[in-house]
Design a protein around this motif. Structure first.
Motif, short mmCIF file in Angstrom:
data_model
loop_
_atom_site.label_atom_id
_atom_site.label_comp_id
_atom_site.label_asym_id
_atom_site.label_seq_id
_atom_site.Cartn_x
_atom_site.Cartn_y
_atom_site.Cartn_z
N CYS A 145 8.86 7.13 32.36
CA CYS A 145 8.30 5.91 32.05
C CYS A 145 8.24 5.21 33.10
CB CYS A 145 8.86 5.07 31.55
SG CYS A 145 9.58 6.19 29.78
N HIS A 146 8.80 4.78 34.17
CA HIS A 146 8.64 3.45 35.10
C HIS A 146 8.95 3.77 36.22
CE1 HIS A 146 9.13 1.19 31.51
NE2 HIS A 146 10.69 1.89 31.20
N GLY A 147 8.98 5.01 36.75
CA GLY A 147 9.24 5.35 38.47
C GLY A 147 8.04 5.45 39.00
N TYR A 148 6.74 5.75 38.84
CA TYR A 148 5.75 5.68 39.58
C TYR A 148 5.49 4.04 39.96
CZ TYR A 148 1.00 5.94 41.17
OH TYR A 148 -0.40 5.97 41.35
N CYS B 78 14.05 -2.34 20.84
CA CYS B 78 15.42 -2.09 21.82
C CYS B 78 14.32 -2.25 23.39
CB CYS B 78 15.92 -0.54 21.95
SG CYS B 78 14.80 0.61 22.29
N ASN B 79 13.06 -2.06 23.63
CA ASN B 79 12.24 -2.12 24.44
C ASN B 79 11.39 -3.26 24.49
OD1 ASN B 79 10.56 -2.60 22.70
ND2 ASN B 79 9.66 0.01 23.71
N ASP B 80 12.00 -4.40 24.14
CA ASP B 80 11.47 -5.72 23.74
C ASP B 80 11.10 -6.77 25.34
OD1 ASP B 80 10.38 -7.48 21.98
OD2 ASP B 80 12.06 -8.78 22.39
N LYS B 81 11.86 -6.44 25.91
CA LYS B 81 11.62 -6.65 27.38
C LYS B 81 10.60 -6.15 28.58
CE LYS B 81 15.72 -8.37 28.66
NZ LYS B 81 16.56 -8.13 29.60
N THR B 82 10.64 -5.34 28.16
CA THR B 82 10.27 -4.37 28.94
C THR B 82 8.83 -4.90 28.76
OG1 THR B 82 11.70 -2.02 28.00
CG2 THR B 82 9.76 -2.24 29.67
N PRO B 83 8.07 -4.70 30.60
CA PRO B 83 7.28 -5.71 30.83
C PRO B 83 5.55 -5.13 30.45
CG PRO B 83 8.37 -5.32 33.32
CD PRO B 83 8.92 -4.78 31.82
N HIS B 84 6.00 -3.04 30.39
CA HIS B 84 5.31 -2.58 30.65
C HIS B 84 5.84 -0.79 30.25
CE1 HIS B 84 2.68 -5.38 33.85
NE2 HIS B 84 2.58 -5.59 32.94
N SER B 85 4.32 -0.21 29.59
CA SER B 85 4.55 0.97 29.00
C SER B 85 3.59 1.77 29.43
CB SER B 85 4.52 0.67 27.24
OG SER B 85 4.83 2.30 27.27
N HIS B 86 5.16 3.06 29.98
CA HIS B 86 3.43 4.37 30.79
C HIS B 86 4.02 5.23 30.40
CE1 HIS B 86 2.44 1.24 33.64
NE2 HIS B 86 3.37 0.35 34.46
N LEU C 94 -1.01 8.61 27.00
CA LEU C 94 -2.66 8.28 26.63
C LEU C 94 -3.18 7.68 26.48
CD1 LEU C 94 -3.61 11.82 27.19
CD2 LEU C 94 -3.51 10.35 29.17
N THR C 95 -3.76 5.95 26.76
CA THR C 95 -5.31 5.93 25.87
C THR C 95 -3.76 4.22 26.00
OG1 THR C 95 -4.47 5.25 23.45
CG2 THR C 95 -5.96 7.11 24.67
N GLN C 96 -2.57 4.05 26.58
CA GLN C 96 -1.68 3.37 27.06
C GLN C 96 -1.13 2.61 28.11
OE1 GLN C 96 -2.17 0.93 23.65
NE2 GLN C 96 -3.79 3.02 23.21
N ASP C 97 -1.62 3.43 28.78
CA ASP C 97 -0.60 3.09 29.58
C ASP C 97 -1.09 1.76 31.18
OD1 ASP C 97 0.96 4.69 32.01
OD2 ASP C 97 -1.11 4.17 32.92
N GLY C 98 0.43 1.43 30.69
CA GLY C 98 0.31 -0.09 31.32
C GLY C 98 -0.09 -1.38 30.33
N LYS C 99 0.07 -1.15 28.74
CA LYS C 99 -0.09 -1.42 27.97
C LYS C 99 1.15 -2.69 27.90
CE LYS C 99 -4.56 -1.72 26.63
NZ LYS C 99 -4.39 -1.13 25.06
N THR C 100 1.35 -3.77 27.35
CA THR C 100 3.26 -3.97 26.85
C THR C 100 3.24 -3.45 25.36
OG1 THR C 100 2.11 -5.97 25.44
CG2 THR C 100 2.66 -5.86 28.18
N SER D 69 16.72 12.53 19.52
CA SER D 69 15.49 12.76 21.32
C SER D 69 16.28 13.03 21.94
CB SER D 69 14.67 12.43 21.24
OG SER D 69 14.07 13.61 22.10
N MET D 70 16.94 13.15 23.38
CA MET D 70 16.63 12.64 24.89
C MET D 70 15.80 12.40 25.60
SD MET D 70 19.91 15.46 26.01
CE MET D 70 20.43 14.91 27.25
N MET D 71 14.77 12.89 25.15
CA MET D 71 13.34 12.40 25.46
C MET D 71 12.74 10.61 24.60
SD MET D 71 12.46 14.62 27.31
CE MET D 71 10.72 14.56 27.79
N ARG D 72 14.02 9.73 25.99
CA ARG D 72 13.49 8.80 25.76
C ARG D 72 11.53 7.88 26.17
NH1 ARG D 72 17.84 3.88 25.76
NH2 ARG D 72 16.62 2.34 25.15
N SER D 73 10.60 8.27 24.83
CA SER D 73 9.83 7.59 25.33
C SER D 73 8.56 7.44 24.01
CB SER D 73 8.84 8.59 26.05
OG SER D 73 8.59 9.59 25.37
N VAL D 74 7.74 6.08 24.66
CA VAL D 74 7.04 5.75 23.41
C VAL D 74 5.95 7.26 23.39
CG1 VAL D 74 5.22 4.29 22.63
CG2 VAL D 74 6.74 3.76 24.36
#
Length: 301
Positions: free
Chosen positions: A137-140, A40-48, A51-57, A273-278
């Motif tokens: 996920c993206h607010g910062y 579902c997140n195929d278009k998302t440019p970055h994941s946040h 830990l260890t993967q912050d900013g990766k696609t 889950s309502m906590m929708r994050s990687v």
């Protein structure tokens, strides 16, 4: 155990499914991961916020995860969408679109959800890029920016309370008559949050980056980011086919071990889950894999 018989079938090969597969692979379980290849997140440019993967696609994270899971030689992959399921005396039979049948003792459903995108010009093109769903996920990345929130009622208040911590320039867009209690209206007013009740006719953007929202009355308001609380449905019909129970919000019901009401069926990730994050998907997948292994141990020890 034949070529098409497994101890566990995992439907869904994204973060939660791969996490469950790794836990099972490390316990030497014969596992089949069935993946349709449509995250579902195929278009998302970055994941946040992971830990260890912050900013990766998302693709980078998923590709590395799959490469690591492939190192466990009891894990196999099937590329195609599972469309049918059946409870059997010994476990489950799963059938993909080509009509083959695979069987397993246990089943993990990691199929995610599908957002219901409104038919508004520019909406689909911006979704997951600058039209976002989660402040964690993206607010910062949009701190201090002029921000809109497409939501109404309790959902709008919830998102607004989180976003107000990130920027002082917040507008709630209700797409119709605002549905707030007097107390909620007072909170919005106290926090200098404007309300626009007009319907949206277009999201003006450049390559998915929002520039402004155009309303049905002709008004145009500039925004740099917009949150949207969208309805969704389950990506797969299989949980419903098997008789899984659902929450009032449409998620699959599960206990803290990721077990459903159907014996032998576990779920993980966004579908439950309502906590929708990687990070949450990885965590729930790990729990599901460990608990399925524990059931298999208990069944034969």
């Amino acid at each position: 155990m034949s070529e098409k018989q497994y101890e566990v079938i995992i439907i869904g090969g994204s973060y939660s499914g791969l996490s469950a597969a790794m836990a099972l692979g490390r316990s030497l379980r014969k596992v089949l991961v069935m993946d349709s290849g449509k995250p579902c997140n195929d278009k998302t440019p970055h994941s946040h916020n992971f830990l260890t993967q912050d900013g990766k696609t998302p693709k980078e994270i998923a590709s590395l995860a799959k490469k690591q899971v492939e190192e466990y030689d009891t894990i196999s992959f099937y590329y195609g969408k599972a469309i049918d399921s059946k409870k059997t005396e010994d476990g489950f039979e799963i059938t993909p679109e080509n009509g083959e049948t695979f069987s397993s003792k246990k089943l993990i459903i990691a199929t995610g959800i599908t957002d219901e995108i409104p038919e508004i010009k520019g909406f689909a093109e911006c979704w997951g890029i600058s039209l976002i769903h989660c402040p964690y996920c993206h607010g910062y990345e949009y701190k201090g920016k002029k921000t809109g929130i497409i939501a109404n009622g309790d959902k709008a208040i919830h998102i607004a309370s989180l976003v107000k911590n990130l920027t002082d320039n917040v507008t709630v867009i209700t797409r119709g008559t605002a549905n707030f209690t007097d107390e909620q209206k007072e909170k919005l007013q106290r926090n200098n949050i404007q309300i626009i009740e007009s319907e949206i006719s277009e999201l003006k953007h450049q390559n998915g980056m929002i520039e402004s929202v155009i309303f049905s009355d002709g008004k145009e308001v500039n925004f740099e980011a917009v949150y949207a609380a969208l309805p969704f449905h389950q990506h797969s019909e299989i949980p419903k086919q098997l008789g899984c129970e659902f929450t009032e919000f449409g998620h699959i019901k599960t206990d803290f071990m990721q077990k459903t009401n159907i014996p032998g069926v576990f779920v993980c990730g966004d579908n439950s889950s309502m906590m929708r994050s990687v990070s949450n998907a990885v965590m729930t997948g790990n729990v599901a894999g460990a608990m399925v292994n524990m059931e298999l141990v208990t069944d034969c020890f």
